[in-house]
Design a protein around this motif. Structure first.
Motif, PDB file in Angstrom:
ATOM      1  N   ALA A  99       0.174   5.594   0.625  1.00 35.72           N
ATOM      2  CA  ALA A  99      -0.783   6.649   0.959  1.00 35.72           C
ATOM      3  C   ALA A  99      -0.016   7.920   1.297  1.00 35.72           C
ATOM      4  CB  ALA A  99      -1.641   6.219   2.155  1.00 35.72           C
ATOM      5  N   CYS A 137      -5.561   5.598  -0.685  1.00 36.48           N
ATOM      6  CA  CYS A 137      -4.436   4.663  -0.719  1.00 36.48           C
ATOM      7  C   CYS A 137      -4.442   3.861  -2.009  1.00 36.48           C
ATOM      8  CB  CYS A 137      -4.524   3.701   0.469  1.00 36.48           C
ATOM      9  SG  CYS A 137      -3.093   2.598   0.653  1.00 36.48           S
ATOM     10  N   PRO A 193       0.824  -1.204   0.000  1.00 36.61           N
ATOM     11  CA  PRO A 193       0.000   0.000   0.000  1.00 36.61           C
ATOM     12  C   PRO A 193       0.862   1.259   0.000  1.00 36.61           C
ATOM     13  CG  PRO A 193       0.121  -0.931   2.204  1.00 36.61           C
ATOM     14  CD  PRO A 193       0.807  -1.913   1.291  1.00 36.61           C
TER      15      PRO A 193
END
Length: 485
Positions: free
Chosen positions: A364, A376, A362
């Motif tokens: 973000a 994200c 991920p």
């Protein structure tokens, strides 16, 4: 026909929702390193813009490029080329007003290691915002570190800006004898020139990784390595001191950080640091640096997994964590966003998706204003039916549901030791049968074959599930683990 192809044909007829698509990439590790800031939010009077530096890995002939979204991530378009000359470079971004500064350097899969090359340098670059053109335009890239030998390489570069406006660039250097050195350079003229400072660490075991970050009026370098036994270290400096002044090396905590870079760190806005990292037992842990020392570890996830990674966001004074978690049936991953308390304990959360295949890495923005959507990217390698991509998720903090995740303080012994791509929102996906992306994605079927297989069920479906459970376990063991895994 091999087992992979047979299973691919069987799976083609099974129901499986397609994950939301934003940007096509060559693999699910397009957003390594987790420690990097791949995505930032730039505020303008005309409205905020999300910018993301994405390594497409040779997809459609593209390498490292900058993408933008003017509508909160619903659609993305290419803003410009950072470096198409390498399918391995990754970038780290910092917002300065309406401009974006970045550095890029090589990152390779774990199996490849870091080999020497005269091309494995570190570059700094400004992307300046032009209001008249509503466009970010690149300045000429400035080389910060130069590998002058085929036996050396700079890798894993990061960028930070201190309270005096100086730009700091950190990287790891592979020496000719294959040892690793943590190097640092600084610019006092806005990135026009850089001055290399004394190395912050030498003889780093195996490949190094870490995070260079501004804590307000101080700068911290936090690092560990691939060694698996190495502790986590840091050095810190006051912005008011001379540029050559750093503290001595200190032990942050005794447990190391998985591959040195499986972490996400964000300044707390009060001179301290929030950190979520994966330890060498592959568990997600939280610690806070209060300006003086790191506190006790809090387990964010009770069980570990080689692919689980964190992306930490501070929205105002509130903390939120995006992460991927293995599905209990072993066929894929669940994607989550969850609130963290001021002490790092998991609170209200929301499952964004359940993906068959691989889903992870991920990325973000590290800091967002209060009240804006939490956003994200995740790297997706679906088990069948579509190609690899980055999938984008956006949700509000108020939409998080209260769902319990086991978390507790670690025992004392652990403490001591211009194209457009459309994206849809993060609704859940119907799980599909297990499959190893590396082994089976290449066994794609034609539309006519998929149509033929669409009526398959019953015994065929059962056989497919059985075969693919075996294949996925085999594939999981043989698949090359991408950094920092």
């Amino acid at each position: 026909m091999g087992w992979a192809a047979v299973t691919g044909l069987l799976l083609a007829g099974m129901t499986a929702a397609t994950p939301p698509s934003a940007i096509p990439v060559r693999g699910g590790n397009a957003l390594t390193l987790p420690a990097h800031r791949h995505i930032v939010r730039v505020s303008r009077s005309e409205g905020s813009v999300l910018l993301a530096a994405v390594q497409q890995g040779g997809q459609d002939g593209h390498g490292l490029r900058l993408f933008r979204s003017d509508n909160g991530g619903t659609t993305w378009k290419q803003e410009g080329v950072i470096h198409d000359g390498s399918n391995y470079d990754r970038a780290d971004l910092v917002v300065v007003g309406k401009d974006v500064a970045l550095v890029y350097a090589v990152e390779t899969p774990d199996s490849a290691g870091i080999s020497g090359s005269t091309s494995r340098d570190v570059y700094f670059q400004w992307w300046r915002y032009s209001a008249s053109k509503n466009h970010w335009l690149p300045d000429k890239a400035v080389r910060v570190f130069d590998s002058t030998s085929s036996s050396t390489a700079y890798y894993r570069a990061e960028l930070a800006r201190d309270s005096k406006g100086r730009l700091w660039v950190q990287a790891f250097f592979r020496e000719k004898d294959a040892s690793n050195t943590l190097v640092i350079s600084v610019s006092s003229d806005g990135g026009s020139t850089f001055r290399t400072q004394s190395a912050l660490a030498r003889d780093v075991p195996k490949r190094g990784g870490g995070r260079l970050i501004s804590l307000g009026s101080r700068m911290m370098m936090l690092w560990s390595s691939h060694d698996g036994r190495d502790k986590t270290h840091y050095r810190i400096r006051d912005d008011s001191a001379s540029v050559s002044s750093w503290s001595s090396t200190r032990t942050a905590f005794s447990d190391g950080i998985y591959h040195g870079a499986a972490m996400s760190a964000v300044a707390d806005g009060k001179g301290g640091l929030h950190l979520v990292y994966k330890d060498n037992s592959e568990r997600l842990m939280y610690r806070r640096f209060d300006g003086t020392a790191f506190g006790s570890a809090v387990k964010v996830l009770e069980d570990g997994d080689w692919a689980t990674q964190p992306a930490l966001v501070r929205a105002g004074s509130s903390l939120y964590l995006f992460y991927n978690q293995p599905r209990s049936d072993g066929t894929g991953y669940r994607l989550w966003v969850r609130a963290l308390s001021s002490s790092g304990k998991p609170g209200a959360g929301k499952e964004l998706a359940s993906v068959s295949g691989f889903a992870g890495y991920p990325a973000a923005p590290d800091v967002l204003p209060s009240g804006v959507p939490l956003v994200c990217f995740f790297g997706i390698e679906p088990s069948s039916g579509s190609s690899y991509r980055l999938s984008f998720f956006s949700t509000s903090a108020s939409s998080l549901k209260s769902q319990t995740v086991a978390a507790k303080q670690a025992p004392a012994d652990e403490d001591e030791e211009r194209e457009r791509f459309t994206a849809t929102g993060g609704s859940g996906f119907e799980p599909s049968p297990p499959q190893d992306p590396g082994a089976l994605v290449s066994a794609a079927t034609s539309p006519s074959q998929q149509a033929m297989a669409a009526g398959c069920g019953g015994a065929s479906a059962t056989l497919a599930v059985g075969v693919t459970f075996i294949l996925m376990e085999w594939g999981r063991r043989r698949r090359t683990r991408v950094l920092p895994g």
